[in-house]
Design an enzyme around this catalytic site. Structure first.
Site, PDB file in Angstrom:
ATOM      1  N   HIS A   1       0.808  -1.218   0.000  1.00 10.77           N
ATOM      2  CA  HIS A   1       0.000   0.000   0.000  1.00 10.77           C
ATOM      3  C   HIS A   1       0.842   1.270   0.000  1.00 10.77           C
ATOM      4  CE1 HIS A   1      -3.503  -2.542   0.927  1.00 10.77           C
ATOM      5  NE2 HIS A   1      -4.220  -1.515   0.509  1.00 10.77           N
ATOM      6  N   GLY A   2       2.055   1.216   0.481  1.00 14.42           N
ATOM      7  CA  GLY A   2       2.837   2.439   0.475  1.00 14.42           C
ATOM      8  C   GLY A   2       4.227   2.257   1.037  1.00 14.42           C
TER       9      GLY A   2
END
Length: 468
Positions: free
Chosen positions: A320-321
């Site tokens: 996700h990041g």
């Protein structure tokens, strides 16, 4: 180019549909691929080259794996090489800065950090490329001998930027042959308009509430204000991402494709385990099929199962990041799922449904604080204010104002998080009476008009999940 833009709705999509339906059957895939490259180039013209090279690399990798049928070790080497190259490209563009900055904190010298923007949708088309390689290697799908067809699978514009992540074995038959119909086209329009409404009318509006609260200084945030800001983001990310997924499904139907649902009313879940079966379902299924099960799943010893779960959720957070808050967010869910599985899951099942839903929402909202905060210390400070630590009082006029002035959107978000609206619409529009379908169409037309009015008067707000 965003789905929720005047350019896309009134120029790009209509032009694509006209050209697609006018084109003969044997050219339709080529038309879609060319249009997808134009769509991608609109936002990332330089990285079209990377997307093109990814298609070529995975195309020849698939052929190489298929050519080595009967040679187990050679096939495995080819598969591992393809997987490593795809992951290295993803890692370089998405995590180079994060890894370099992390190393610079512990090394006695500094490694240069280059400002490098991640290519649009790289997390999505890389995972789809890995799906293709794995499905061909395991014999779950035939190798694709047409490079344009593989290119369409990786680059198809409805889902390249924010999913859903489509497994190759599920979409390959549709790329080879699919049927378009007036009924499917109408369903596509309906799903698209509903998704557009979720994004513009709910996600954007409540997102402004969260942005306002996040911009306040700590001495201006009461306990209630912190909760209001967190709740606003909770609805924003659901209707933003859910709205995008609906639009992607709707556009897919217009072109004859059946893309998978990505959300199934996750905020009605009675446990965090159930929540993750309902939220971003295509990502969860990808990790299940290509990471969790190959590692042994739950058919292993308890210590190994714990390791499998933590590994999957570490990777989910990292996907996700590029930030420690995302890693902690992933591990947080891994720990909660382990506790539900081995400690109190059976007790949870005996509680009233309402209590379980509240339990799930509290844990999910705490998770969203980790998700939207710029760093772990910021997340802990926000969570502290929600618990009354460091907050400017319990209730203040600011929080009351945010609740009162946006009451209609809060109510719509709560109802929209349940299947109530869908059931009412189906009951109203499909009961066999001629006037009802017309009225249903008028309702959709009214929603579309409100969305266009919003686009004309409000500033542009991109999809949240594009950055992930």
């Amino acid at each position: 180019m965003s789905f929720s833009s005047i350019l896309f709705i009134f120029i790009f999509l209509p032009v694509m549909l006209v050209i697609y339906y006018v084109a003969p059957r044997f050219l339709k895939n080529g038309v879609l691929l060319l249009g997808s490259l134009v769509f991608y180039a609109w936002g990332d013209p330089v990285y079209v080259i990377l997307l093109f090279l990814s298609v070529l690399f995975n195309y020849f990798s698939g052929l190489d794996i298929a050519r080595k049928q009967g040679k187990k070790r050679a096939r495995m080497r080819s598969m591992l090489f393809a997987v490593c190259v795809n992951l290295l490209i993803l890692g370089f563009f998405k995590y180079y800065g994060f890894l370099t900055e992390s190393l610079n904190r512990i090394l006695p010298f500094d490694i240069p950090v280059w400002e490098l923007a991640a290519p649009l949708g790289i997390s999505y088309f890389t995972f789809q490329a890995l799906s293709y390689i794995w499905d061909v290697y395991r014999g779950m799908a035939p190798v694709q001998t047409g490079v344009l067809k593989l290119g369409l699978y990786l680059a198809m514009f409805p889902q390249i930027t924010s999913g859903p992540i489509v497994k190759y074995r599920d979409i390959a038959p549709q790329i080879e042959q699919r049927e378009e119909s007036l009924g499917k086209f109408g369903q596509g329009i309906m799903i698209f308009v509903v998704g557009l409404s979720k994004k513009l009318l709910l996600a954007n509006t409540l997102g402004q509430v969260h942005t306002y609260v996040a911009g306040l200084s700590p001495d201006q945030v009461s306990v209630l204000t912190a909760w209001v800001g967190c709740l606003a983001y909770t609805f924003q990310i659901y209707f933003d991402f859910g709205g995008y997924s609906d639009m992607a499904r709707g556009i897919g139907k217009m072109f004859g494709f059946e893309l998978p649902r990505n959300f199934d009313y996750p905020y009605l879940s009675k446990s965090v385990t159930e929540f993750w079966r309902r939220w971003h379902m295509s990502l969860g299924q990808w990790f299940r099929d290509y990471v969790y099960i190959p590692m042994g799943g739950n058919r292993v010893s308890v210590p190994r199962h714990l390791l499998n779960l933590l590994t999957v959720w570490f990777l989910t957070g990292l996907w996700h990041g590029a930030g420690w808050n995302f890693i902690v967010w992933g591990l947080y869910y891994g720990v909660v799922l382990i506790l539900e599985k081995y400690l109190y899951g059976r007790f949870l099942e005996k509680l009233p449904a309402g209590v379980c839903i509240v339990y799930n929402m509290l844990l999910v909202m705490a998770g969203w604080v980790l998700f939207f905060s710029p760093d772990i210390s910021g997340a802990l400070a926000w969570l502290g204010r929600m618990a009354g630590i460091g907050a400017a009082g319990i209730v203040d006029s600011r929080a009351v104002y945010l609740l009162k002035t946006n009451w209609l959107f809060w109510a719509a978000a709560i109802v929209g998080s349940t299947p109530v609206v869908k059931r009412m619409y189906l009951l109203f529009a499909q009961d066999g009476k001629r006037t009802r379908p017309v009225a249903g169409a008028l309702i959709l037309a009214g929603l579309f008009f409100l969305c266009i009015a919003y686009l004309v008067t409000e500033s542009y707000q991109p999809f949240l999940y594009v950055q992930f």
